[in-house]
Every structure is written in C-alpha cells, then in structure tokens.
Design a protein around this motif. Structure first.
Motif, short mmCIF file in Angstrom:
data_model
loop_
_atom_site.label_atom_id
_atom_site.label_comp_id
_atom_site.label_asym_id
_atom_site.label_seq_id
_atom_site.Cartn_x
_atom_site.Cartn_y
_atom_site.Cartn_z
N ILE A 191 14.05 27.69 -33.55
CA ILE A 191 15.15 26.86 -34.02
C ILE A 191 16.47 27.29 -33.37
CG2 ILE A 191 15.80 28.19 -36.10
CD1 ILE A 191 15.14 24.49 -36.26
N VAL A 235 16.91 25.53 -30.20
CA VAL A 235 17.27 24.14 -30.44
C VAL A 235 18.76 24.01 -30.71
CG1 VAL A 235 17.02 22.27 -32.11
CG2 VAL A 235 15.00 23.45 -31.27
N MET A 236 19.29 24.93 -31.51
CA MET A 236 20.70 24.83 -31.87
C MET A 236 21.60 25.04 -30.66
SD MET A 236 20.37 26.08 -35.74
CE MET A 236 21.99 26.49 -35.85
N ALA A 237 21.25 25.99 -29.83
CA ALA A 237 22.05 26.21 -28.62
C ALA A 237 21.96 25.01 -27.70
CB ALA A 237 21.58 27.47 -27.92
N THR A 268 21.27 21.78 -28.48
CA THR A 268 21.99 20.60 -28.99
C THR A 268 23.49 20.81 -28.88
OG1 THR A 268 21.68 21.50 -31.19
CG2 THR A 268 20.26 19.69 -30.56
N TYR A 313 9.64 22.63 -31.07
CA TYR A 313 10.60 21.59 -31.42
C TYR A 313 10.94 20.81 -30.16
CZ TYR A 313 11.31 24.26 -35.72
OH TYR A 313 11.13 24.91 -36.91
#
Lengths: 573, 474
Positions: free
Chosen positions: B327, B330-332, B334, B435
């Motif tokens: 996750i 994913v955050m980096a 997005t 993801y």
C-alpha cells in the motif's frame, strides 16, 4: 484508429461523465446543441476536435448568445485548486489531491499529529447552514458554481468544528453539486459496460469488465496473421483464426472479441480529412465502381472466391465488397450463432457498424458472419439456404434490369448463406465463446464438436448454477462411467450423458471481482459501497481428441493425494 | 547453422535478430494443422501441471527412441507426439530410462529429465537442430531409432501454446502476473492490435506473452498489413541480467522478436528512450509498470514538445497501470500521478478464485465407500437405522455383511448423478496479488490547437439567438 480515440470526431458516439459520476451517451453531430440536462447546454462544435479525458466546464451564458460556452479545465488547474485547499482530501477517483507528492508515508504521520479534532462535538442539524434553500436557488441562477460553494461554506456555522476529513467530504459534495463540469470519454468497451450496467445491466447479462477481461483472455482471441507466401496448404491456413460466438449481450461480447481480433474499428484512411464530417452508410471506400446502388449486374462478385482466398486478414481492399451480401472473409473471423432470425448486435452501432445499413468499408462487414441455430442444425429447413433457381444467361439478358438485379441479389444472398453455413458445419473453430440465456448443456453438444483440437471454450454466466450443472456433466466420475460404457460396447444414453464428457479437458470455473480503494494520505481504505448484482462466472476448458478405447491413468496417487487431487485424468478401472 | 549463429550474435548485442519469414512462425499466433517437429507444445499432465516442450526427432540424451520427455504420468518419446492433431490424447510408452548411455554434459543439463523448451543449440557439434540437417545427423551420429512401445497406462494431452498455458507452466523466476490480473489490466489499458506498449519489469515473461498477443496486428513484412495499419509492439524492460537472458531466448524461440523488444536496463535510472537506432522512442500508448518504485520510472514518462524526446505517443491519451504489492508503494505512486497531470487515477485489486464443483454423497447407504459422508441423510434414515439396531424382532446384520451388501449395491448405482451437486472455493486462494493503480495522461492541447478547432468548428451561427435543432441526448 488511434486518433479517433484521442480527439472528438464528428458523427461518433461518446460519453460525458457528469459530476454525479453517471455517464451520458450521445452521438455528436456538427452544428447542433448538446443538452447536458441540469448542467446546461452548449454547441457541439465546442467539443469537436477537442481531446478526450479532459474536464470541461460549462460557462455562464453570455447575454447576447443562445447557449453557454465551454472552458477546458487544464489538469494543472485541477491540481492548483486542490493545493489551495491545503491537503484536503478528495474522494473522487479522478481528481488530484495531494499537495506534496513526496514520501506520503511521512505526510501521513504529520497529518495525524495535526488532526486533533474529533466528531465528538458534531451537531447533526440542518439549521447550521445559514443560507436557506431559496437563497441558494437564487444564487444558482445568478452566480458561478465556485462562488456559490464559497458562500455556502462561509454560511455554515459549524464548519470549524468539523474534522479536516469531514470538511473535505462536505466540500466535495458541494463541489459535485454546483460545479457545472463534465469529462469527455471516448466510446470504448469499458465505458459502455459502465454505462449499461448503470441503466439496465440485464441487457448485457450483468457482465463486468473484469469478467469480460477473463473471457477475452481465455478465448485466446487475437489477430491471426496468415502467411501468404507459404505455399503449404493454402486453404487450411487461410481458414485459420475463426471464433464461434453465442452472444446474447446485444453484441458486447462480439465487440470485445472483435477488438482483440482487430476488426472492431474501421481503419482510418490517410486520404480522409482529419475531421471530415462524413456520415456512415453513404461512403463506399475502395469498392469497385460497378458496385453502385447495391446491386451488381455481374456475378463475378460472388464467384471470385479464389482470388479472395488470398486475403484472409484485414479489410479486403481491392475486392468487391458488396453492401448487402458480401462474400465473407475466410480467416480472422467471428461466426455469430443466434437464436432469432436476425442477430441482436445493436451495441456494434456505437463502433460504426449497423447491420441494417452496413458500411462496406467496416471490417465487420466481411469478418462477422451470422447464422441462426436453424441454419446450423437443419440448414435444409431454412429458406435462405435453399438455392434459388439458376436462369440461363440467354434468358437473363432478355430480362429488365430491375428483375435481373433481384435475381443476382437472391443468388448472392444464397451464396453468402451457404458459404457461412457450410463453413460453420465443417467446424475447425479456434475458439467457442458463449454468453447466453440458453442452457449451456443444450449448446455444447452441437458446438463443442465444431472446435478444433486444442481449441478454447469459454462460457460466461451471470449466475453460477448453470455452470455448476455443466461442470457436473463433464465431471471425472461421469467421464469414467461414459468410457466404461463405451468399453462394454454400450451406447451411453443422452439422458445420463447430454454431452460427450471426453471432449473437454480440465474444465475450470472461476470468478473475478474488482475491489476499488480510496487512496488518500491517512485515509486509505477500500470503498465503503459498491455494486451488487450478479457476480459473473467464467468456465474455461479446451477441446481435446480422446483416444479410442479405455485409457488407464497413472501417477503417484498416495491416499492423501487422492482426496485433494482433482486430476483431469480419465481413470478407468 | 549459419542462421543460428546470427541469432546468438544478435542476442549478445541486445538487438532483435533479423529472422527470415520461415523461421519466425509463431506458435502463439498461428496454430499449425498438426504437431510438427520443432513445434512448441504444451504437454498437459493435469490442470496445474503443464510442461512446455519443443518436439524433436533426435536428442542427445541417449534414449533408443530419440527425444523423450519423462513425466510423472509416464515417458513420451517425441516420435509418438509428432504429426498428431492438436488436443490429442497420447498414451505413455515403455521407455528404458535406466540403462541409457549418458553423454555427460548435455545429459546433466536436463533438469529433472524434463526437457524444457529450449531452442538455442548446445555447444555440441553433433547436435545440429537447424532445419534440413537432422536427417544427416540421424544417419551418422545416432543408431537406428527403436519404435516406441505402448506402456499400458498413463497419458497426456498435447495442446497448442497460449499465453494462459504459458503462464500456468512458468517456473517462478519472479512473482508471476497471473491471468486474472493481466486479463483485467490489458482490458483496462485499452490495448488493441496495433498498440505500442511499454512493459517495465518483464520478470518471467507472463505479462509479456499476453501483451504481445494483445498488440499483435501482423508481422511487419506481411504484405496485407500494408501502410495503413500500425504494427503493434511491446517494449519490454528488465534490469535482472539472467531474466533478460532467459526471456530473450523464449521470445526468440516463440517467434516474437518483431513483436517484443526486450531491453536490459534499469528504467528508473535511464528511462525508456533508445539513444541509437532507427526507433529512438517507443511512442507508447499504454504502460504497465511492475517495479518496486514505479514513481521513479514515471519521471521518464512525460510529454514533451519534441516528440522524439518523449517515450509517449504524442497523439493519444496514454493509459497507465502500476502493479505493486504494498500500500505504501500505491500511495507514493498516486501522489506522484496527482502532481503531474494524470487523471482518472484509480486503485483497485482483483480478487479471483476458482470454484470446485462436486457431488456430495450423504446417507447411510454410502457406509464404507470412499470420499463420501456416511452419516444419515434424513431423519427417517436415522430412525430406520435406530429401529434396526434396537428392535429385537429383527435379524441383526453384522457390519461386515452390511458393508458387503452396500458395496455390491454401489456398483449398480450411478454415483455420478447421485447426491447433492455443490460448489465451493478451491482450497488454495490467492487472496492478494498486487494493487493496481490506473491512470490516464491526456494529450497536450495548446491554445493554438484550440484556436484551430474554433476555426474549423465555428460556433458563430449557432450562438445567434434563434435555436437550431437539439442534438439527441439519451
């Protein structure tokens, strides 16, 4: 093909995604007005030539003009808006939020430290908004969306008590309500599914994009390139790349498979102007000049199969492509089996192919062959399959041209039908793909034998029950019993064995479901709500050629293994 | 032989070898009418046990039958596999696996005696597999082939290769992108025949094969492809040298040299452009990033006013998918996408499972049978049994007698259609693969472009106050 999906061209179908996330479908025509419901209306010319995947804002109508103008909102501005809001979260999936993109992990802890408010003091009371509904309505008529939102926020007495997160949610709700924006999206399979699923999912048998992805992958549908310079068995190689499809999703499945096979989109001809406003059905690119009015007086069209055999892929360019009854292509084709007299492929119209007024330049015109179940199973009972009377040349020349035209038309229709039916009954299909309301157990006895050895079978069903029953008809136990009966010289009854269980290898049942997440610093979690409805199941298997006589399995079956092993082995005692 | 040398030389230089048409027959895109010598064939042992094999008449491993593949279901001399209809079921043969003459190096290279698909010649002068030479080699180097003898039990099926079968047969060099994920990714990325796409982190080549099938629109030299159609291509990047080597061999053996261009490179550092050569940029329309830090690679995936300096196709919206297990990645990703003009940013995960279907037999009549539940199926059955046991007025069967009777009865029963038809999720479920972050980068549209559109699609007339017909909106 590609640029048609980059810029909005005249006379194409497209989607507008409204702030509510729902899609509006429209066919854009030059010099008309597009009515986007509550958002307002604007001239179609303001969208033509503009790029897809941009957000457009409907501006306030000017006093002296008939309708609103549009403003293309550059992505940087969408970003800037968010940055000004100082890291306020945003739940819309499309819109940018994070102000500083670097190591979000750190940002997260910072956020949590700053965040001290809780919803302990939140008051659930509609009166906290000082503006009355009437006042807001009044503003909507006079003010731009952005200002309305600002005023609404300024008049909310409890806004300071809200947590950062709930304030952001509030803002987002208001923005979706008052900003008159939409995004322009191209016509493609994914957007069509979203659109239809919202309105009438049963029309496409509740198929989701993930299920369609599975179906297309397992069907192995792809462009079949026929090597023409190979002089080996020209006939058989030119016949390759044929998929048999039973589609009751209104043509969605056919469209998806056709896309994989490179026959869904019309090839853009370089001679065509960049944005030339042509209408479908009136042009006839590259078709020969004596093919006027849809009725050719010469029989060559239908008889030139020898020459056409060499063109098994792509749109035949130099051939006659007859408007009504073209000679079907031999390779890279989809054969569509349908239960009614005519197939329901209405979704194909969004891709420029309408079976009522076919465009001869569209690859589907020659690469999509349709036949009814009656034509497949009992062709002799179908009137189209019956050969019309042959009239000698001498007599033909005496006929009036109209009568002669009808004669050739009838002949051509029969030849096309016979061509499709005979070829389908011969079998040798590379794949069989089914999405139908009919019981698959009644389809397979007829269709599976038409698959070539090693060919793919894919069946989609919105619910699991029909596929569970089908899996059972191909179960290991049933297959063993079937083989044992054959070995004893008995004929297995169709009651116990509606299908020949030996013909499929490793039938597998699976389902996919996509789960969407909200990704925001400190607030990342799966979406709280989603769509229910049919789950969507896919069964796959491959057609095999069983050995005659009993076959004995071998293997290292320990007692423990035996229970977990669902070996595809056909074990005979 | 000369030809093979050319292939090897080309591989070292990292350029796609120029193969002549006859050798690039691609088993994935075109299925021959029957299995032939040299065919890449998937031997289907059981559903999750597929073995890719290239069929040969001769081999160097000392079997009297020539090339042989040994499986847990028996031995299969290739002579029994060549010339069959695809999908055929084949019986195992009796092969002497014990006393064959070992040839040292070549034989030892065989991993677990399964001859995995390998097109490149071993450095053995006798071992000449190039077309037309095998007959000679047979006559000189090998003794007369003995004919294969039926073993009496064991069989396999011969299947033509597909990306799905290939994926299922892969040994796990890295985390494999499975069909459930790649089918959705390719659907969402709008990859079509003729597309040009970037794949970074080629890994074991599972996605590569599926992507190649999706973009394939014909071979560049196919006469009928013509100038109108763009030839689809996958630009693949991998920074692990051994994976590059293996995958390159596979791509070449599968006749995909012209469809897949594999580059040995760390894209996060060096980007996606090619400094030299005819094709300096992929001009991609779709991107799949299976990298530890996709946002670092994304720095090199931007638009540029000079098209040759951008790896992206300037004329189309570019679809992106990143594939990350964690996750935080994913955050980096997005966060980066949101700052850099990407839209339609969405993160999802695909949850796929397979379902077992079986008949569950419940009932006292199943006592002593295998794989059944021999408890009472109904209250009536339970009561009947209790009566039987407790009632002094009945003759009490011994257990052995009862089982014998039931076993006899079972032989007459049609067990395949008895019991409840039930389904349940298969025992092993991949609950998390990765993801998937999707995003779209729209085309650049300048004020100049807008002006040109205003010229072409004038609104002067329509803005006059009397109303023209409304466009049909549904």
């Amino acid at each position: 093909m590609t640029s048609a999906l980059s810029y909005i061209k005249p006379n194409t179908w497209l989607f507008l995604r409204l702030p509510s996330k729902s899609l509006k479908i429209l066919e854009i025509k030059p010099n008309t007005i597009i009515d986007a419901g509550k958002l307002g209306s604007f001239p179609s010319n303001l969208l033509l030539g503009r790029p897809y995947y941009y957000t457009y804002e409907i501006l306030e109508k000017r006093e002296d003009e008939a309708c609103s103008r549009l403003r293309r909102v550059p992505p940087s501005e969408l970003n800037a808006e968010i940055v000004n809001e100082d890291a306020t979260p945003n739940e819309s999936r499309g819109e940018p939020t994070t102000p500083s993109g670097v190591p979000v992990a750190f940002e997260m802890t910072e956020d949590i430290a700053v965040e001290t408010k809780t919803n302990r003091l939140t008051v659930d009371d509609a009166n906290r908004q000082a503006l009355s509904q009437a006042e807001i309505e009044e503003m909507k008529r006079s003010t731009a969306g952005k200002e309305i939102i600002e005023k609404i926020l300024a008049n909310h007495s409890g806004l300071d008590e809200k947590t950062v997160f709930s304030r952001a949610k509030y803002l987002l709700r208001k923005r979706n309500k008052y900003l008159r924006r939409f995004m322009a999206l191209p016509m493609d399979i994914g957007n069509i599914i979203t659109y239809i699923t919202e309105k009438e999912p049963h029309r496409i048998l509740d198929i989701r994009e993930e299920a369609l992805g599975l179906v297309c992958a397992w069907s192995n549908a792809h462009v079949t390139s026929v090597e023409l310079d190979n002089n080996d068995t020209e006939a058989s190689s030119a016949r390759s790349g044929r998929w048999l499809v039973v589609d009751e999703t209104g043509g969605l499945l056919v469209a998806a498979l056709a896309e994989r096979m490179g026959i869904l989109h019309k090839t853009e001809l370089p001679s065509e102007g960049k944005a030339e406003p042509t209408t479908y059905g009136t042009e006839a690119h590259d078709t020969s000049d004596n093919n006027d009015g849809g009725v050719s007086l010469r029989p060559e069209t239908a008889e030139s199969t020898g020459a056409e055999r060499s063109i098994a892929n792509g749109t035949p360019k130099t051939e006659h492509v007859h408007r009504d009854f073209p000679t079907p292509a031999h390779g890279n084709t989809i054969t569509l089996l349908h239960p009614a007299v005519q197939p329901n492929i209405s979704i194909l119209k969004y891709f420029g192919y309408d079976s009522n007024t076919p465009d001869p330049a569209h690859p589907m015109h020659t690469h999509l062959k349709s036949l009814s179940w009656l034509q497949l199973l009992h062709p002799e009972e179908d009137p189209t399959y019956r050969e019309p009377e042959v009239v000698p040349e001498a007599q033909l020349t005496k006929w009036k041209s109209g009568k002669r035209g009808t004669y050739w038309k009838k002949r051509r229709r029969w030849e096309r039908c016979k061509n499709i039916v005979d070829e389908a009954r011969e079998g040798g299909f590379d794949g069989l793909v089914i999405a139908s309301n009919m019981d698959p157990a009644t389809i397979l006895p007829h269709a599976v034998p038409l698959l070539r050895g090693g060919g793919e079978l894919v069946i989609y069903s919105p619910t699991i029950e029909p596929l569970v029953q089908l899996m059972d008809l191909y179960s290991k136990e049933r297959r063993t019993a079937y083989i044992n009966l054959l070995a004893k010289g008995e004929m297995p009854s169709t009651e116990d064995f509606p299908v020949d269980p030996r013909l499929l290898l490793a039938p597998t049942l699976q389902t996919s479901r996509v789960r969407e997440w909200q990704v925001l610093p400190g607030r990342t979690h799966p979406m709280m709500t989603g769509r229910g409805g049919s789950e969507g199941y896919v069964m796959t298997a491959r057609r095999v050629i069983p050995l005659e006589g009993g076959v004995e399995a071998r293997g290292n079956f320990s007692a423990k293994r035996k229970r977990t092993d669902t070996a595809d082995a056909t074990s005979a005692p | 032989m000369e030809h093979e040398n050319r292939v090897v030389a080309a591989l070292e230089h990292g350029q796609p070898p120029l193969l002549s048409k006859t050798t690039t027959s691609n088993p994935f895109f075109h299925t021959s009418s029957a299995t032939e010598e040299g065919s890449l064939t998937i031997l289907h042992l059981r559903r999750d046990n597929l073995v890719p094999v290239t069929l040969r008449r001769t081999a160097d491993d000392g079997y009297a039958e020539g090339a042989v593949t040994n499986t847990r279901f028996g031995s299969f001399p290739h002579s029994t596999l060549i010339g069959l209809e695809w999908g055929s079921q084949v019986r195992a043969s009796r092969v002497d696996t014990g006393s064959r003459g070992r040839k040292g190096k070549a034989a030892k290279q065989q991993d677990a005696s399964i001859q995995i698909d390998n097109r490149l010649p071993t450095p053995d002068p006798q071992h000449d597999i190039s077309n037309g030479c095998h007959t000679a080699a047979e006559e000189i180097g090998q003794p007369t082939r003995s004919t294969a003898v039926d073993a009496g039990s064991g069989f396999i099926h011969l299947l033509p290769p597909t990306p799905e079968a290939w994926t299922a047969s892969l040994d796990h060099r890295t985390q494999v992108v499975y069909t459930a994920d790649y089918s959705y990714v390719l659907q969402r990325l709008r990859v079509r025949p003729g597309s040009r796409m970037i794949e970074a982190g080629a890994g074991s080549g599972s996605f590569t094969h599926a992507a190649a099938r999706a973009v394939f629109s014909g071979f560049p030299e196919d006469s009928h492809v013509g100038e109108l159609k763009q030839v689809g291509k996958v630009y693949s990047y991998e920074f692990n040298v051994s994976r590059v080597g293996t995958l390159r061999e596979e791509i070449s053996a599968h006749g995909m040299d012209e469809i897949v261009q594999l580059t040995f490179r760390d894209v996060c550092e060096r980007g996606f452009l090619f400094p030299i050569g005819f094709d300096t940029t992929p001009h991609a329309e779709a991107i799949f990033l299976d990298l530890p830090k996709p946002w670092e690679a994304l720095r090199h995936l931007t638009r540029s006013s000079t098209p040759s300096e951008s790896a992206l196709n300037p004329d189309v919206p570019v679809h992106l998918c990143t594939f990350s297990p964690c996750i935080e990645q994913v955050m980096a990703t997005t966060a980066y996408l949101r700052k850099n003009g990407w839209t339609e940013i969405e993160m999802i995960e695909v949850q796929n499972h397979r379902i077992d279907v079986r008949r569950e037999q419940v009932g006292l009549k199943n006592e002593g049978l295998r794989g059944v539940n021999a408890s009472a199926a109904t209250v009536e059955e339970a009561v009947a049994r209790l009566r039987e046991k407790g009632g002094p007025w009945r003759h009490i069967q011994s257990k052995a007698e009862r089982l014998e009777k039931l076993r006899k009865e079972a032989e007459e029963r049609k067990l395949y259609k008895e019991g409840n038809l039930v389904h349940r999720t298969e025992p092993e479920v991949k609950t998390h693969t990765s993801y998937l972050v999707f995003a779209v980068l729209p085309v650049d549209f300048t004020d100049g472009d807008e002006e040109a559109c205003m010229q072409q699609w004038s609104v002067d007339d329509i803005m006059k106050v009397e109303k023209p017909p409304t466009n049909g909106v549904k």
